[in-house]
Design a protein around this motif. Structure first.
Motif, short mmCIF file in Angstrom:
data_model
loop_
_atom_site.label_atom_id
_atom_site.label_comp_id
_atom_site.label_asym_id
_atom_site.label_seq_id
_atom_site.Cartn_x
_atom_site.Cartn_y
_atom_site.Cartn_z
N ILE A 156 -1.52 -6.46 -5.22
CA ILE A 156 -0.71 -5.56 -6.15
C ILE A 156 -2.14 -5.06 -7.18
O ILE A 156 -1.77 -3.94 -7.77
N CYS A 157 -2.87 -6.02 -7.58
CA CYS A 157 -4.08 -5.90 -8.56
C CYS A 157 -4.82 -4.52 -7.93
O CYS A 157 -5.30 -3.42 -8.70
N LEU A 158 -5.16 -4.64 -6.74
CA LEU A 158 -6.09 -3.56 -5.98
C LEU A 158 -5.30 -2.43 -5.76
O LEU A 158 -6.02 -1.19 -6.17
N GLN A 159 -3.87 -2.40 -5.86
CA GLN A 159 -3.40 -1.11 -5.60
C GLN A 159 -3.31 -0.38 -6.87
O GLN A 159 -3.18 0.75 -6.99
N HIS A 160 -3.38 -1.03 -8.14
CA HIS A 160 -3.50 -0.68 -9.51
C HIS A 160 -4.88 -0.50 -9.80
O HIS A 160 -5.00 -0.24 -11.15
N GLN A 161 -6.08 -0.51 -8.87
CA GLN A 161 -7.31 -0.03 -9.15
C GLN A 161 -7.85 -1.00 -10.22
O GLN A 161 -8.74 -0.87 -10.99
N GLY A 162 -7.38 -2.38 -9.97
CA GLY A 162 -7.91 -3.59 -10.67
C GLY A 162 -8.71 -4.50 -9.64
O GLY A 162 -8.91 -4.38 -8.69
N GLU A 163 -9.03 -5.52 -10.52
CA GLU A 163 -9.49 -6.71 -9.67
C GLU A 163 -9.16 -8.01 -10.34
O GLU A 163 -8.81 -8.22 -11.68
N ILE A 164 -9.26 -9.07 -9.60
CA ILE A 164 -9.00 -10.45 -9.96
C ILE A 164 -10.39 -11.25 -9.72
O ILE A 164 -10.74 -11.19 -8.66
N ASP B 262 0.82 -1.16 0.07
CA ASP B 262 0.13 0.04 -0.08
C ASP B 262 0.89 1.07 -0.12
O ASP B 262 0.24 2.28 -0.29
N LYS B 263 2.23 1.07 0.29
CA LYS B 263 3.02 2.17 0.23
C LYS B 263 3.72 2.51 -1.26
O LYS B 263 4.20 3.52 -1.38
N ILE B 264 3.20 1.81 -2.27
CA ILE B 264 3.71 2.23 -3.59
C ILE B 264 3.12 3.77 -3.98
O ILE B 264 1.69 3.84 -3.84
N GLN B 265 4.03 4.53 -4.33
CA GLN B 265 3.19 5.73 -4.49
C GLN B 265 2.79 6.02 -5.91
O GLN B 265 3.50 5.81 -6.96
N ARG B 266 1.74 6.32 -6.12
CA ARG B 266 1.16 6.47 -7.34
C ARG B 266 1.89 7.44 -8.28
O ARG B 266 1.79 7.15 -9.63
N GLN B 267 2.31 8.20 -7.83
CA GLN B 267 2.95 9.55 -8.30
C GLN B 267 4.23 9.01 -9.10
O GLN B 267 4.63 9.68 -10.02
N MET C 200 -0.73 2.60 -16.52
CA MET C 200 0.02 3.22 -15.71
C MET C 200 0.16 2.60 -14.41
O MET C 200 -0.79 1.92 -13.84
N GLY C 201 1.59 2.16 -13.94
CA GLY C 201 1.71 1.42 -12.94
C GLY C 201 3.05 1.35 -12.53
O GLY C 201 4.09 1.90 -13.07
N ASP C 202 3.39 0.40 -11.64
CA ASP C 202 4.81 -0.09 -11.22
C ASP C 202 5.32 -1.44 -11.88
O ASP C 202 4.46 -2.47 -11.83
N ALA C 203 6.21 -1.55 -12.78
CA ALA C 203 6.50 -2.54 -13.92
C ALA C 203 6.98 -3.49 -12.90
O ALA C 203 6.52 -4.87 -13.32
N VAL C 204 7.50 -3.51 -12.03
CA VAL C 204 8.33 -4.56 -11.06
C VAL C 204 7.24 -5.23 -10.41
O VAL C 204 7.08 -6.40 -10.47
N GLN C 205 6.06 -4.46 -9.79
CA GLN C 205 4.90 -5.00 -9.15
C GLN C 205 3.97 -5.93 -10.15
O GLN C 205 3.62 -6.78 -9.62
N LEU C 206 3.84 -5.44 -11.10
CA LEU C 206 3.07 -5.94 -12.19
C LEU C 206 3.54 -6.98 -12.58
O LEU C 206 2.72 -8.12 -12.89
#
Length: 411
Positions: free
Chosen positions: A383-391, A253-258, A298-304
């Motif tokens: 990770i999916c929720l952090q990227h505003q997605g769902e599984i 949850d500490k991944i900064q979206r900016q 838009m996202g974090d490549a490592v997390q994805l």
């Protein structure tokens, strides 16, 4: 996560409140409507009794006389009708008359139509000998009655809407206050997990290094001791992976979206396909892809990459030899839909809601036999929720599973 819980609580609260208010409104309307209808009927009965009492009989014939003027009847939306003992109309005064057949047995009649009319039929009894000489039917338009009910409905409906609006505002404030200590407790727990995992890395690394040194120079140790060092090294490796996964979950949850960047998801999936193709070939699993080019988000490549790595590893772990694993990625509107399908052992329907829980495993479908930490799917979902997605998961026991990831597209 807490936002979803807060919204669910607010929806439940508003649903219960709306149900209570609806029951209250329906009760008030029914009681008021019946009371108003009874008052209208009572007024018609009183008017009819007054007209019947003032009626005169000459030569056993009903003499039509009314103290009420026609103008007065029209102004009050009322009318009078006189009938003989056979039910034949003798005379009538007023504006609104019902078209229903005369019925002496049915004293109250209501006629529907463009203008609703209520009528009350009363007998006219000669005062001297008590003989029936005819009937009087008093009618009244229900326009005023219906208009009163419409105003009541408007008032009650407006009241309910205003109550729900203010209740929503109050509910938001109350749910925030209720969730605040829970969020603070959860954050403290996450911080403890992160700190504990971080502190465990150093001693685990020391144990792992010493076990590796002992195994590298094993000439001077007994064979049984070598087996023990191998067990220590294996357990240390598993514990290290567990602490790394716990640390990752605590920091998700500490991944900064900016700090997010434009990521080509197609490229990530192609790299993972090349990475795991050798492993699937060794297990004689057919590994294939259907990827649309240039799927950006838009996202974090490592997390994805970690998200889809966990899903692919999960598929490989629970797909038997000569099975099939397929990755399908497409864009539909503003969403990227990525499916990881397998022909594995499947998941029982009652377990589908549990598979993303940390450390959860069924007897057959989830185990540590593959060396996993039991946190892979929980990490993928986080990770999916952090990227505003769902599984979304669909599965059938003995047939296979499909993990569908939905993410927001860019461009």
């Amino acid at each position: 996560m807490f936002k979803k819980i807060q919204h669910r609580l607010l929806r439940s609260y508003l649903l219960v409140l709306a149900s209570i208010l609806s029951i209250f409104v329906i009760g008030v309307r029914v009681v008021f409507s019946r009371s108003l209808a009874q008052q209208t009927t009572d007024k018609l009965i009183a008017l009819g009794q007054g007209v019947a009492a003032s009626s005169e009989v000459e030569d056993e014939q009903l003499k039509i006389e009314s103290e009420l003027s026609v103008k007065e009847l029209i102004n009050n939306d009322r009318s009078l009708q006189w009938f003989d003992t056979q039910g034949k109309l003798i005379s009538q005064q007023g504006k609104y008359f019902i078209d229903l057949p005369f019925s002496a047995n049915q004293s109250v009649q209501t006629q529907s139509g463009k203008v609703r009319i209520r009528a009350v039929t009363l007998p006219i009894i000669e005062s001297e000998n008590g003989k029936l000489v005819g009937y009087i039917r008093v009618s009244q338009s229900l326009e005023e009655f219906d208009e009163t009910l419409r105003k009541l409905d408007l008032g009650l409906g407006s009241g309910v809407i205003i109550a729900l609006i203010f209740s929503s505002i109050g509910g938001v404030i109350l749910t925030r206050q209720a969730m605040q200590p829970i969020e603070e407790s959860f954050q403290r727990l996450k911080q403890f997990t992160a700190d504990a995992s971080h502190e465990l890395r150093s001693p685990l690394m020391a144990v792992k290094s010493n076990a590796a040194v002992a195994l590298k120079y094993s000439e001077g140790i007994r064979e049984t001791d070598k087996e023990k060092f191998e067990a220590i090294a294996s357990a240390t490796k598993q514990m290290t992976r567990l602490t790394e996964d716990l640390l990752l979950l605590a920091r998700t949850d500490k991944i900064q979206r900016q700090d997010w960047q434009l990521v080509n998801l197609t490229s990530i999936l192609e790299d993972l396909f090349q990475l795991y193709r050798t492993q699937t070939e060794a297990k004689t699993i057919q590994f294939k892809t259907q990827l649309t080019k240039d799927l950006y988000l838009m996202g974090d490549a490592v997390q994805l990459m970690r998200l889809f790595t966990n899903l692919i590893q999960n598929a490989i772990s629970y797909t038997p030899e000569k099975g099939t694993i397929e990755i399908i990625a497409n864009r539909f509107g503003s969403q990227l839909i990525i499916k990881v399908k397998d022909t594995g052992i499947g998941i029982a329907p009652e377990h589908l809601q549990l598979i993303f829980e940390r450390f959860w495993r069924a007897d057959k479908a989830r185990s540590y036999a593959n060396g996993g930490s039991g946190l892979g799917l929980a990490i993928a979902q986080a990770i999916c929720l952090q990227h505003q997605g769902e599984i979304v998961v669909t599965s059938q026991v003995g047939i296979g599973s499909c993990f569908e990831v939905r993410l927001r597209a860019v461009g």
